[in-house]
Design a protein around this motif. Sequence first.
Motif, short mmCIF file in Angstrom:
data_model
loop_
_atom_site.label_atom_id
_atom_site.label_comp_id
_atom_site.label_asym_id
_atom_site.label_seq_id
_atom_site.Cartn_x
_atom_site.Cartn_y
_atom_site.Cartn_z
N VAL A 117 0.85 -1.19 0.00
CA VAL A 117 0.00 0.00 0.00
C VAL A 117 0.89 1.24 0.00
N GLU A 118 0.66 2.12 -0.96
CA GLU A 118 1.41 3.36 -1.09
C GLU A 118 1.34 4.16 0.21
N GLY A 119 2.51 4.66 0.66
CA GLY A 119 2.56 5.48 1.86
C GLY A 119 2.89 4.72 3.13
N GLU A 120 2.75 3.39 3.12
CA GLU A 120 3.10 2.60 4.30
C GLU A 120 4.62 2.54 4.46
N ALA A 121 5.06 2.29 5.68
CA ALA A 121 6.49 2.19 5.94
C ALA A 121 7.08 1.00 5.19
N VAL A 122 8.27 1.20 4.66
CA VAL A 122 8.95 0.14 3.91
C VAL A 122 9.51 -0.89 4.88
N GLU A 123 9.19 -2.15 4.62
CA GLU A 123 9.82 -3.28 5.31
C GLU A 123 10.55 -4.07 4.23
N PRO A 124 11.86 -3.86 4.10
CA PRO A 124 12.59 -4.44 2.97
C PRO A 124 12.36 -5.93 2.82
N SER A 126 4.03 -15.88 -7.59
CA SER A 126 4.04 -17.24 -8.11
C SER A 126 2.71 -17.64 -8.74
N ARG A 127 1.66 -16.89 -8.44
CA ARG A 127 0.35 -17.20 -9.05
C ARG A 127 -0.48 -15.94 -9.12
N GLY A 128 -1.23 -15.75 -10.20
CA GLY A 128 -2.14 -14.62 -10.32
C GLY A 128 -1.55 -13.41 -11.01
N LYS A 129 -2.14 -12.25 -10.75
CA LYS A 129 -1.77 -10.99 -11.39
C LYS A 129 -2.00 -9.86 -10.40
N LEU A 130 -1.07 -8.90 -10.35
CA LEU A 130 -1.19 -7.75 -9.46
C LEU A 130 -1.37 -6.48 -10.29
N ARG A 131 -2.26 -5.59 -9.84
CA ARG A 131 -2.45 -4.30 -10.48
C ARG A 131 -1.60 -3.26 -9.74
N VAL A 132 -0.88 -2.44 -10.50
CA VAL A 132 0.01 -1.43 -9.93
C VAL A 132 -0.61 -0.05 -10.12
N SER A 133 -0.64 0.75 -9.05
CA SER A 133 -1.18 2.10 -9.14
C SER A 133 -0.39 3.04 -8.25
N PRO A 187 -3.78 4.01 -12.47
CA PRO A 187 -3.18 2.72 -12.85
C PRO A 187 -1.90 2.92 -13.65
N LEU A 188 -0.89 2.11 -13.34
CA LEU A 188 0.39 2.20 -14.03
C LEU A 188 0.73 0.94 -14.82
N GLY A 189 0.14 -0.19 -14.47
CA GLY A 189 0.48 -1.43 -15.14
C GLY A 189 0.16 -2.62 -14.27
N GLU A 190 0.83 -3.72 -14.56
CA GLU A 190 0.57 -4.97 -13.84
C GLU A 190 1.87 -5.69 -13.54
N VAL A 191 1.82 -6.51 -12.51
CA VAL A 191 2.86 -7.50 -12.25
C VAL A 191 2.28 -8.83 -12.68
N ALA A 192 2.91 -9.48 -13.66
CA ALA A 192 2.41 -10.74 -14.18
C ALA A 192 2.96 -11.91 -13.37
N GLN A 193 2.28 -13.03 -13.48
CA GLN A 193 2.71 -14.23 -12.78
C GLN A 193 4.16 -14.56 -13.12
N GLY A 194 4.95 -14.80 -12.08
CA GLY A 194 6.35 -15.14 -12.28
C GLY A 194 7.30 -13.98 -12.18
N GLU A 195 6.80 -12.74 -12.10
CA GLU A 195 7.69 -11.59 -11.99
C GLU A 195 7.96 -11.26 -10.52
N THR A 255 1.01 1.12 -4.93
CA THR A 255 0.06 0.16 -4.37
C THR A 255 -0.05 -1.02 -5.33
N LEU A 256 0.09 -2.22 -4.81
CA LEU A 256 -0.04 -3.44 -5.60
C LEU A 256 -1.21 -4.23 -5.05
#
Length: 436
Positions: free
Chosen positions: A330-337, A343-350, A355-363, A382-383
């Motif tokens: 989630v955009e704005g949350e503290a980074v935990e490296p 490994s499965r599915g698809k993520l939306r990036v914003s 919207p900016l794009g997607e993370v495809a399965q395997g990336e 935000t993913l």
Amino acid sequence: MELVKGLLRKDPECRLTVEELLQHPWLKTASPTAHRPVGGAQFSRSTARLRTAAFATILQQQAEEAALPARPPGGAKLKRQHSSLRGPMLESDVLVRAFHEFDREEKGYITEADLQRVLSQKLGAAKLAHGDAAAILQGAASSDVDGRRVMYGSFVRLMGETVKQLLRPGEHVFKRGEPVNFFYLLLSGEVEVVDAQGAVVSTLRAGEYFGENALLERRKQRNSSLRCKSTCEVLKLSADDFEAGLPEARAALGGSGGGGVGGGGGDRGDGGTAAAEARLLAFIQMVTAANCNPSPTPNPKPQTLTLTLYPYQVSPKTTRVLAEGEPVIVEGEAVEPAFNILSRGKLRVSKGGAPLGEVAQGECFGEMSLLVPEPAKTKQFTLTCASEACSVVTVSGADFRRLLEKSRVVNRSMHVIADRRRQHNAESQKGAADKT
């Protein structure tokens, strides 16, 4: 004659175990698999993925055990005495623990479901087609009439295809200029890494792996020498098995090429093609331990195995399952490296709701905060899960940094991926701004 003497020795620490007996060349050539149409090199190819998954299991278990400050009371086990006969044979406790990772229900055999689970956990492999899984099981199931289950004895014979080697102080595991034939796990002892000038640049200890750089780069020759500082035992996975085992993840990792954080598919250059990235991510999963909840010592049952499990440390690799619409970052949350692989599915990036794009399965994603000296303190994007379900494998930041320090190929490849991603993100954000 030496085999018979090994079986009749009075001292149990010197006597061969059943597992060691099954690994002897006489019994390996006399096994049912030796008389099948699937034999020799063909047998080796058909079972390579299972053998690679078993090697990865042993690697992770040895690393976890080496990291423990001490074994628990009653859990310690004396190292069995070395001999020329036993030198190339894996010890029974190593084999039993590896087999138990496949056969967690203590059935006494490995099924297709067991194989699928371990391939996914250890190598990030996509689910095998039924025919492919059946071929692997049939190739290894030497004592099962139907060829659908791998019994413990067959598993031991299968692991006899790997090579265990006993080396004395001063002996070389390999020398600079020699062919690249194996990936290595140091079971015991210490090994010195020697550069072209003969200087010792580092020392490896029990539980560490080595030899991966040349394999990941597909080089033909070694560019350094490794010399035993003490008596050492090494377990060797052939280069053919290494290659056959890792590409199985390509079905999940190689065919994406989406956009957003992790996008920019196609020919990525400098070892960054989809296939090369697939091998890299599969290797990362191979050498980082999975989240384990080991059961207590199983109760003895007829025709089942009895073993002692050592408690694992907190795992550096976990798997999280997300429902559609659920955010993983989630955009704005503290980074935990942390380093992540979808490994499965698809993520939306914003970002900022755009919207900016997607993370495809395997990336992968999350690597940029681990590659810069001063990362941002809050998350920049935000993913969100954009499919029915998503599965994210997360490697702890500390463990990923150790991997970057250890493997220059992984380090260089991750920087290539990160540079490509920065360029893509900048273009996506510019495009989104132009539309507003």
